[in-house]
Enzyme design. Structure first.
Site, PDB file in Angstrom:
ATOM      1  N   ASP A 185      -1.988  27.729  -3.600  1.00 32.24           N
ATOM      2  CA  ASP A 185      -2.257  29.175  -3.530  1.00 32.24           C
ATOM      3  C   ASP A 185      -3.717  29.498  -3.253  1.00 32.24           C
ATOM      4  O   ASP A 185      -4.219  30.539  -3.676  1.00 32.24           O
ATOM      5  CB  ASP A 185      -1.836  29.888  -4.835  1.00 32.24           C
ATOM      6  CG  ASP A 185      -0.392  29.603  -5.181  1.00 32.24           C
ATOM      7  OD1 ASP A 185       0.427  29.558  -4.269  1.00 32.24           O
ATOM      8  OD2 ASP A 185      -0.105  29.422  -6.383  1.00 32.24           O
TER       9      ASP A 185
ATOM     10  N   LYS B 166      -4.314  29.064   2.016  1.00 32.68           N
ATOM     11  CA  LYS B 166      -4.268  28.164   3.186  1.00 32.68           C
ATOM     12  C   LYS B 166      -3.623  28.837   4.386  1.00 32.68           C
ATOM     13  O   LYS B 166      -4.001  28.591   5.515  1.00 32.68           O
ATOM     14  CB  LYS B 166      -3.465  26.891   2.857  1.00 32.68           C
ATOM     15  CG  LYS B 166      -4.119  26.005   1.842  1.00 32.68           C
ATOM     16  CD  LYS B 166      -3.264  24.795   1.540  1.00 32.68           C
ATOM     17  CE  LYS B 166      -1.967  25.109   0.834  1.00 32.68           C
ATOM     18  NZ  LYS B 166      -2.077  25.689  -0.504  1.00 32.68           N
TER      19      LYS B 166
ATOM     20  N   GLY C  12       4.445  28.807  -0.349  1.00 30.78           N
ATOM     21  CA  GLY C  12       4.523  30.183   0.135  1.00 30.78           C
ATOM     22  C   GLY C  12       3.216  30.556   0.791  1.00 30.78           C
ATOM     23  O   GLY C  12       2.167  30.453   0.175  1.00 30.78           O
ATOM     24  N   HIS C  13       3.275  30.901   2.061  1.00 24.87           N
ATOM     25  CA  HIS C  13       2.070  31.285   2.787  1.00 24.87           C
ATOM     26  C   HIS C  13       2.217  32.725   3.230  1.00 24.87           C
ATOM     27  O   HIS C  13       3.210  33.070   3.859  1.00 24.87           O
ATOM     28  CB  HIS C  13       1.901  30.440   4.053  1.00 24.87           C
ATOM     29  CG  HIS C  13       1.565  29.019   3.775  1.00 24.87           C
ATOM     30  ND1 HIS C  13       1.665  28.033   4.713  1.00 24.87           N
ATOM     31  CD2 HIS C  13       1.111  28.433   2.650  1.00 24.87           C
ATOM     32  CE1 HIS C  13       1.291  26.881   4.171  1.00 24.87           C
ATOM     33  NE2 HIS C  13       0.960  27.102   2.920  1.00 24.87           N
TER      34      HIS C  13
ATOM     35  N   GLN D 136       1.019  23.368  -1.109  1.00 28.40           N
ATOM     36  CA  GLN D 136       0.556  23.070  -2.484  1.00 28.40           C
ATOM     37  C   GLN D 136      -0.945  22.732  -2.476  1.00 28.40           C
ATOM     38  O   GLN D 136      -1.679  23.288  -1.680  1.00 28.40           O
ATOM     39  CB  GLN D 136       1.381  21.941  -3.115  1.00 28.40           C
ATOM     40  CG  GLN D 136       2.790  22.365  -3.502  1.00 28.40           C
ATOM     41  CD  GLN D 136       3.780  22.302  -2.380  1.00 28.40           C
ATOM     42  OE1 GLN D 136       3.840  21.343  -1.640  1.00 28.40           O
ATOM     43  NE2 GLN D 136       4.590  23.329  -2.238  1.00 28.40           N
TER      44      GLN D 136
HETATM   45  P1  IMP Z   1       7.993  22.037  -7.859  1.00 27.53           P
HETATM   46  O1  IMP Z   1       7.197  21.703  -6.660  1.00 27.53           O
HETATM   47  O2  IMP Z   1       8.933  23.205  -7.658  1.00 27.53           O
HETATM   48  O3  IMP Z   1       8.705  20.832  -8.427  1.00 27.53           O
HETATM   49  O4  IMP Z   1       6.993  22.525  -9.003  1.00 27.53           O
HETATM   50  C1  IMP Z   1       6.078  21.624  -9.635  1.00 27.53           C
HETATM   51  C2  IMP Z   1       4.776  22.338  -9.958  1.00 27.53           C
HETATM   52  O5  IMP Z   1       4.101  22.647  -8.743  1.00 27.53           O
HETATM   53  C3  IMP Z   1       4.928  23.663 -10.685  1.00 27.53           C
HETATM   54  O6  IMP Z   1       3.830  23.827 -11.555  1.00 27.53           O
HETATM   55  C4  IMP Z   1       4.860  24.693  -9.573  1.00 27.53           C
HETATM   56  O7  IMP Z   1       4.427  25.949 -10.056  1.00 27.53           O
HETATM   57  C5  IMP Z   1       3.825  24.044  -8.688  1.00 27.53           C
HETATM   58  N1  IMP Z   1       3.933  24.441  -7.277  1.00 27.53           N
HETATM   59  C6  IMP Z   1       4.808  23.993  -6.359  1.00 27.53           C
HETATM   60  N2  IMP Z   1       4.580  24.554  -5.156  1.00 27.53           N
HETATM   61  C7  IMP Z   1       3.513  25.356  -5.308  1.00 27.53           C
HETATM   62  C8  IMP Z   1       2.766  26.169  -4.403  1.00 27.53           C
HETATM   63  O8  IMP Z   1       3.037  26.274  -3.205  1.00 27.53           O
HETATM   64  N3  IMP Z   1       1.710  26.844  -4.953  1.00 27.53           N
HETATM   65  C9  IMP Z   1       1.360  26.716  -6.255  1.00 27.53           C
HETATM   66  N4  IMP Z   1       2.028  25.974  -7.131  1.00 27.53           N
HETATM   67  C10 IMP Z   1       3.098  25.290  -6.666  1.00 27.53           C
END
Ligand code: IMP
Length: 423
Positions: free
Chosen positions: A13, A16, A40-41, A223
């Protein structure tokens, strides 16, 4: 044009999407290499706001090829609905290419993500519940379904049956839930597979051909470094390698072909989900940053935790990604804060730690050591030249450069395409 990577330098977040959108215009191919629709972009073009999760931001430029690499996990329903969303707004998806080796997120992955978070209770990870972890688990356990398996229904059926021999035991015997059926999965996925089929191909060849024609590829990170399965705040991480190394394995390009690695760092830090966060602001200032910076997840809508810029985390990101430039986003949000703080090191059991510890068992006990910097009051969102920034804003940027030893080459001052300073 060079081969360039954009990586999140913090917990995701970082903004990017808008940096990618700015830089992608110089590339011929834009590629995703890790993660899935947990990302999410937000990209704002004029008055239009696009929220993309799986499709690379390059889709908004009609002439570019957009690749979803083999390191990505794909939920066909989510991908098709995103394709239809952009198509309904006049954006063509003809230039979208999906790796045949990318793994498919199945309905049982979403179910397992939810069941496992519930089982963990207070120790949950706080996942996005998009089935990401279970899909990567199946990949490394060698029972996953790949995009190429969707191309022949009989093969798909056989592979699903093999997978469900195991997964239904897990669902019923461990979690006590109802088993899932191969027929129902195939029925529910059939229309989405039909739409995706013509996009499935060998995307590594497209990258190679692009390079052979003397053109560059832009690798769009999802991420962030601290969510990396190896270099992040394990176990509060995602299940892939969003760091620069993930580009090679997740898209099929060799490391020596990479020319630039741009780290996107927010001028303060945010995090969603559980896990320790040394510079977190659990106070009014944290709420101020959240509201002013619209710090709510694009994917889940969850409020993001906010905190001061963290120097050791910044250096860690520079180190493990080999960052060559920094894009510092959302500097405008800090306008109006009287005194700014930047963490330069931590205190742990009386010792000073300059580096972000990889031993995650001690992160919760770190005490940040801060440098205080004077803030600025002016609205800086319309400034377009570095020299026009208030002196204290420049001092803040330069302090971050000194901390990491890497130049801040882009400064984001708002969500619009042109709201940035390039140095
Ligand atoms: P997962 O990727 O859904 O398994 O989540 C694992 C961890 O990564 C959690 O803390 C999510 O909130 C975090 N996370 C996954 N994708 C994103 C992203 O695009 N932005 C911020 N946090 C993310």
């Amino acid at each position: 044009m060079k081969n360039m990577i954009v990586i999140g330098a913090q917990w995701g977040d970082e903004g990017k999407g808008r940096i990618t959108d700015m830089l992608a215009k110089t590339a011929d191919v834009v590629a995703r290499f890790s993660g899935g629709n947990n990302a999410g972009h937000t990209v704002i073009v004029g008055k239009e706001r696009f929220e993309l999760h799986l499709i690379p931001s390059g889709i908004l430029y009609s002439e570019k090829k957009n690749l979803i690499g083999n390191g990505v996990v794909i939920n066909p329903i989510a991908l098709v609905s995103e394709m239809e969303m952009v198509e309904n707004r006049g954006v063509s998806t003809d230039n979208l290419f999906i790796s045949e080796n990318a793994h498919v997120i199945m309905p049982y992955h979403l179910l397992l993500d939810q069941l496992e978070e519930e089982r963990k209770g207070p120790n949950k990870i706080g996942t996005t519940k998009k089935g990401i972890g279970p899909a990567y688990t199946d990949k490394v356990a060698r029972r996953g379904i790949r995009m190429s398996d969707l191309l022949d229904e009989e093969i798909l059926r056989k592979k699903l049956m093999l997978n469900l021999d195991f997964t239904n035991l897990l669902i019923t015997k461990i979690y006590g839930a109802d088993p899932v059926s191969v027929d129902e999965i195939i029925e529910s996925y059939r229309p989405y597979i039909a739409k995706l089929t013509k996009h499935i191909t060998n995307t590594a060849i497209i990258i190679d051909e692009c390079n052979k024609a003397g053109k560059g590829v832009f690798f769009e990170g999802a991420q962030g470094t601290l969510l990396d399965i190896d270099y992040g705040t394990y176990p509060y991480v995602t299940s892939s390698n969003p760091t620069a190394g993930g580009v090679c394995t997740g898209s099929g390009i060799g490391p020596v072909k990479i020319d630039e690695v741009i780290g996107v760092a927010k001028a303060y830090i945010t995090r969603v989900g559980e896990g320790p966060f040394p510079t977190e602001l659990n106070n009014e200032l944290g709420s101020f940053l959240r509201e002013k910076g619209h710090e709510y997840g694009v994917t889940t809508g969850r409020p993001r935790r906010c905190g001061w810029f963290d120097g050791p985390i910044h250096r860690h990101g520079i180190r493990v990604n080999g960052l060559t430039q920094i894009a510092l986003t959302k500097l405008d949000i800090l306008s109006g804060v009287d005194t700014l703080k930047i963490c330069t090191a931590y205190k742990y059991k009386g010792e000073i730690l300059k580096d972000f510890p990889m031993n995650q068992n001690i992160i919760g006990d770190l005490e940040p050591i801060y440098e205080e910097l004077p803030g600025w009051k002016e609205d800086i969102s319309e400034i377009r030249a570095y020299a026009d920034l208030p002196e204290n804003a420049r001092r803040y940027v330069e302090f971050i450069e000194e901390l990491g030893g890497v130049k801040v080459s882009i400064i984001g001052l708002g969500p619009e395409r042109d709201q940035a300073i390039c140095r």
